[in-house]
Scaffold this active site. Structure first.
Site, PDB file in Angstrom:
ATOM      1  N   HIS A 138      11.088  99.856  37.573  1.00  0.00           N
ATOM      2  CA  HIS A 138      10.214 100.062  36.419  1.00  0.00           C
ATOM      3  C   HIS A 138       9.817 101.520  36.257  1.00  0.00           C
ATOM      4  CE1 HIS A 138       6.251 100.930  38.224  1.00  0.00           C
ATOM      5  NE2 HIS A 138       6.694 100.235  39.254  1.00  0.00           N
ATOM      6  N   CYS A 139       9.333 101.821  35.065  1.00  0.00           N
ATOM      7  CA  CYS A 139       8.679 103.088  34.789  1.00  0.00           C
ATOM      8  C   CYS A 139       7.454 102.748  33.959  1.00  0.00           C
ATOM      9  CB  CYS A 139       9.623 104.098  34.109  1.00  0.00           C
ATOM     10  SG  CYS A 139      10.572 103.484  32.713  1.00  0.00           S
ATOM     11  N   PHE A 140       7.060 103.576  33.031  1.00  0.00           N
ATOM     12  CA  PHE A 140       5.869 103.284  32.241  1.00  0.00           C
ATOM     13  C   PHE A 140       6.155 102.250  31.160  1.00  0.00           C
ATOM     14  CE2 PHE A 140       2.614 104.308  28.996  1.00  0.00           C
ATOM     15  CZ  PHE A 140       1.479 104.155  29.776  1.00  0.00           C
ATOM     16  N   GLY A 142       9.651 101.096  30.724  1.00  0.00           N
ATOM     17  CA  GLY A 142      10.893 100.391  31.037  1.00  0.00           C
ATOM     18  C   GLY A 142      12.020 100.719  30.084  1.00  0.00           C
ATOM     19  N   SER A 146      13.612 104.086  34.405  1.00  0.00           N
ATOM     20  CA  SER A 146      14.087 102.889  35.115  1.00  0.00           C
ATOM     21  C   SER A 146      15.504 102.517  34.698  1.00  0.00           C
ATOM     22  CB  SER A 146      13.140 101.713  34.868  1.00  0.00           C
ATOM     23  OG  SER A 146      12.928 101.520  33.482  1.00  0.00           O
TER      24      SER A 146
END
Length: 200
Positions: A138-140, A142, A146
């Site tokens: 994940h990231c902030f 997606g 990511s």
């Protein structure tokens, strides 16, 4: 056969590939298949983009009960930190849930060197899958960090080209890495193609 079809892609070509692939927007939320339950009701946005690999956003990363419910065993945070558009989790955040964690301090800027994390991340994901685990990358939101790390995994560990990997992911989630990350994936594509040709 056109030799250009198997030639390593450029960043621009990868951007064009992403633009041409339609994502599946009607997929049910993992863990709620067959139920009328929207992502907004649960506060989670994640999608299985490859068997046992999920790409998600901040909401997915923070909802430990949900992650446990769907069987996530490993979390790879590609946006670790406390700056804007980062996610401030760490290994301790997941420890009591038995979830293994890897955090990368990356900002979603074209100038960011995401390539330096390709090998470490691919090994983390590969080890999880070898042991029957499920990984949330994940990231902030997606979408970019990511997706880039997940694409690199498919290239390094599953032998896909950058185009093949991005198509695999984009068909399952509406991702779009920034132009700098696409260039770094194109560079990886070129490196892996040379390695394959030397082995042939």
């Amino acid at each position: 056969m056109n030799p250009q079809e198997n030639a390593p892609a450029t960043g621009r070509q990868l951007s064009d590939v992403l633009s041409s692939v339609r994502s599946s927007y009607s997929k049910p939320l993992p863990g709620y298949e067959g139920q009328i339950m929207s992502r907004y009701q649960v506060g989670v946005c994640m999608d299985e983009v490859y068997p046992s690999i999920y790409i998600g956003d901040l909401g997915a990363a923070k909802n430990r009960d949900y992650l446990k419910h769907v069987g996530i065993t490993h979390v790879l945070n590609t946006a670790q930190g406390d700056k804007m558009a980062t996610v401030n989790t760490n290994a301790d955040f997941y420890k009591s849930y038995g979830i293994k964690y890897l955090g990368l301090e990356l900002l979603d800027f074209p100038s960011a060197n995401i390539a330096k994390y390709f090998e470490e991340s691919a090994n983390f994901i590969d080890e999880a899958l070898k042991n029957g685990g499920k990984v949330l990358v994940h990231c902030f939101m997606g979408i970019s960090r990511s997706a880039t790390i997940s694409t690199a995994f498919l290239m390094i560990k599953r032998g896909m080209t950058a185009k093949e990997a991005l198509i695999q992911i984009k068909q399952n989630r509406n991702v779009f890495p920034n132009e700098g990350f696409l260039r770094q994936l194109a560079d990886l594509d070129n490196t892996l193609a040379k390695q394959r040709s030397h082995k042939a």
